[in-house]
Write an enzyme that holds these catalytic residues in place. Sequence first.
Site, PDB file in Angstrom:
ATOM      1  N   LYS A  19      -6.620   3.541   8.723  1.00  8.76           N
ATOM      2  CA  LYS A  19      -5.692   4.515   8.138  1.00  8.76           C
ATOM      3  C   LYS A  19      -6.297   5.910   8.162  1.00  8.76           C
ATOM      4  O   LYS A  19      -5.623   6.892   8.479  1.00  8.76           O
ATOM      5  CB  LYS A  19      -5.360   4.114   6.704  1.00  8.76           C
ATOM      6  N   SER A  47       0.801  -1.226   0.000  1.00  6.38           N
ATOM      7  CA  SER A  47       0.000   0.000   0.000  1.00  6.38           C
ATOM      8  C   SER A  47       0.834   1.277   0.000  1.00  6.38           C
ATOM      9  O   SER A  47       0.283   2.362  -0.072  1.00  6.38           O
ATOM     10  CB  SER A  47      -0.968  -0.011   1.183  1.00  6.38           C
TER      11      SER A  47
END
Length: 774
Positions: A708, A665
């Site tokens: 996140k 990511s």
Amino acid sequence: RIGTAALAVQVVGSNWPKPHYTLLVTGLCRFQILQLLKEKPYPVAEVQQLDRLEQFTNGHKSEEELGELSEQFYKYAVQLVEMLDMSVPAVAKLRRLLDNLPREALPDILTSIIRTTNQEKLQILDAVRLEERFKMTIPLLVRQIEGLKLLQKTRKSKQDDDKRIVAIRPNRRISHGSITEDEEEEEDHDDVVMLEKKIRTSSMSEQALKVCLKEIKRLKKMPQSMPEYALTRNYLELMVELPWNKSTKDRLEIRAARIVLDNDHYAMEKLKKRVLEYLAVRQLKNNLKGPILCFVGPPGVGKTSVGRSIAKTLGREFHRIALGGVCDQSDIRGHRRTYVGSMPGRIINGLKTVGVNNPVFLLDEVDKLAKSLQGDPAAALLEVLDPEQNHSFTDHYLNVAFDLSQVLFIATANTTATIPPALLDRMEVIQVPGYTQEEKIEIAHRHLIPKQLELHGLTPQQIQIPQVTTLGIITRYTREAGVRALDRKLGAICRAVAVKVAEGQHREAKPDRAELGEGEDCKEHVTEDAKPESISDTADLALPPEMPILIDFHALKDILGPPMYDMEVSERLNQPGVAIGLAWTPLGGEIMFVEASRMDGEGQLTLTGQLGDVMKESAHLAISWLRSNAKRYQLTNASGSFDLLDNTDIHLHFPAGAVTKDGPSAGVTIVTCLASLFSGRLVCSDVAMTGEITLRGLVLPVGGIKDKVLAAHRAGLKRIIIPQRNEKDLEEIAAPVRQELTFVLAACLDEVLNAAFDGGFAGKARLEHLNSKL
Ligand code: ADP
């Protein structure tokens, strides 16, 4: 000054349940101490042998004199032995010994067998002359015989084998003096009888009862000095204590359960909803077969305490089994009883502790089970958690099946990645994400602060923590997904205030100002809130006792020290080659500053920060994509060439350097960071990003979006770039957080770069590119 020389033949011992040793020695002869040579570490002395000498010297003479005495002794001894049950092998052997052994050895041997006090035994040891020894032992023999006769008379009617063995020690009370040992033994014997009674009256399964009765039979025949005695006894005591048939009555009412859950926990709607569904099904179906709930989330988000609330709503006992670091399967399933120090496993131990067979067991940290040479504890858990198998769970220590089907198991974990698949398969995973700042403030004021006040003996009249202060603690002193650090900080504040309050109570006559005066914060708040007049005249200023201590930012700084985290991320973005990425860890989301620099070299790429293989590949991908698109974006190396690696080395660093990182990511972040480095432009300081990249410049979806986003929000960032296909994950994010953030949904790297730089990145370049085509 007389002792016995002996030869140690055997030492047997065990450390469990407490250290004890049994020493087997063969007596050789008596001796007398002539002179003590040294006492430490053990006594050493010059000795002289006292007996067994006559055989070699004047044996004949003594035999003459002793003849009559020894004959008499022998007769009594035979009489005594014949009163016992000859069918017992030990007695028959004794009878034979009487004939075979030399007569002068008999007094020593018989006194060790018959009932005598320690003192009497010592006296006989002290009797060096044989004649004297015979004279002293005969009365003891007679006493034993008389006692035995008496006993046989009273017990005639109900004699049985066991009792005849016991009968060899009947008249202990005749002798006075050191009888404590005997009493102890008698007590022990009574205990065994009691234990047997308990076993018979307990409600254990038939199979268990059979095993127990067999064991108790063995126990009765076993001398207490044998290490196995204690083991067997402990085993039997555990069997009696186990709640074979004892259970609490469930009082499940969904409406009440909802109230309890809501009262105990703020927010976590999804989790509470799922728990209520689970409980509702239990209520309707009236049994517990079904998936095991597994709460997965960062630490301190209330997984354990929800488990406790579930037990409360059901009216069941609660027991937490910490599995973190367990690497031995016998921790779950117990040791076989053949081992010294064997113990039942944690499941059986837990049942013994709670005392009922239908508690709520919280298997904490199932993701931290480890494997080792001692077997795989996760495999042992499979049996425990499988509703088809656990009605006959067999602990190695118990060695009989115990029904676990009534136990309600709940598991918690930080991540599902490390839970063995077979175990994960038996559980229903419920994600518990971290909290937003607003939720944390509410949790603090509804739950944590009242709890801490109570723990520290404070009242709201003595301390006040306004919401802005709580927000200050959350943003500047903690950076976590859960609320555990927040709870600790609140605890620290309460401690500090408790000191002030306690001091204030002691010195009520004196001005409170002095006590509160160490931190300027307190002075300030006193002046602001209590008495605005006379700042300088501190000696006369008395704080009214009912005035609460207000915790403001000054007080915070004084108690907790300078802030640990600053909100300002922009400082770190004041030069090209830095971008903010978002990472997911088992402890929740985190922001990550990716840094890049270039220098003269041969086109090498250096990566630091303990990266995994996937992340290294992402970095290579990013560089390749930028190289192939360098012209389009007008990216050049230091010497102005579009070949970015020409005479240039690149170094990419991912803090924190000591933590291993992996995953795809970070792709978009690396591209942005490098684009900034080669273009010399700054990345916007309020943007964070996440997303996987492909060689063609597409942005692929990634996991952990909610954590996140919360991390970016915690860090005060305003814009977040996420892959377009992650749009659906945004629904899970609480509305207040969503409103404060701007989300950029990117499908390709063009869009990422456009959003990451002020005024866009590729727009112009692309136009030129297109122009040239026309
Ligand atoms: P975990 O097991 O997830 O690591 P705990 O259950 O031990 O965390 O929770 C830590 C503390 O935080 C507990 O004192 C708990 O009461 C409190 N807490 C966590 N979440 C909430 C919540 N939503 N409402 C009230 N208190 C909470």
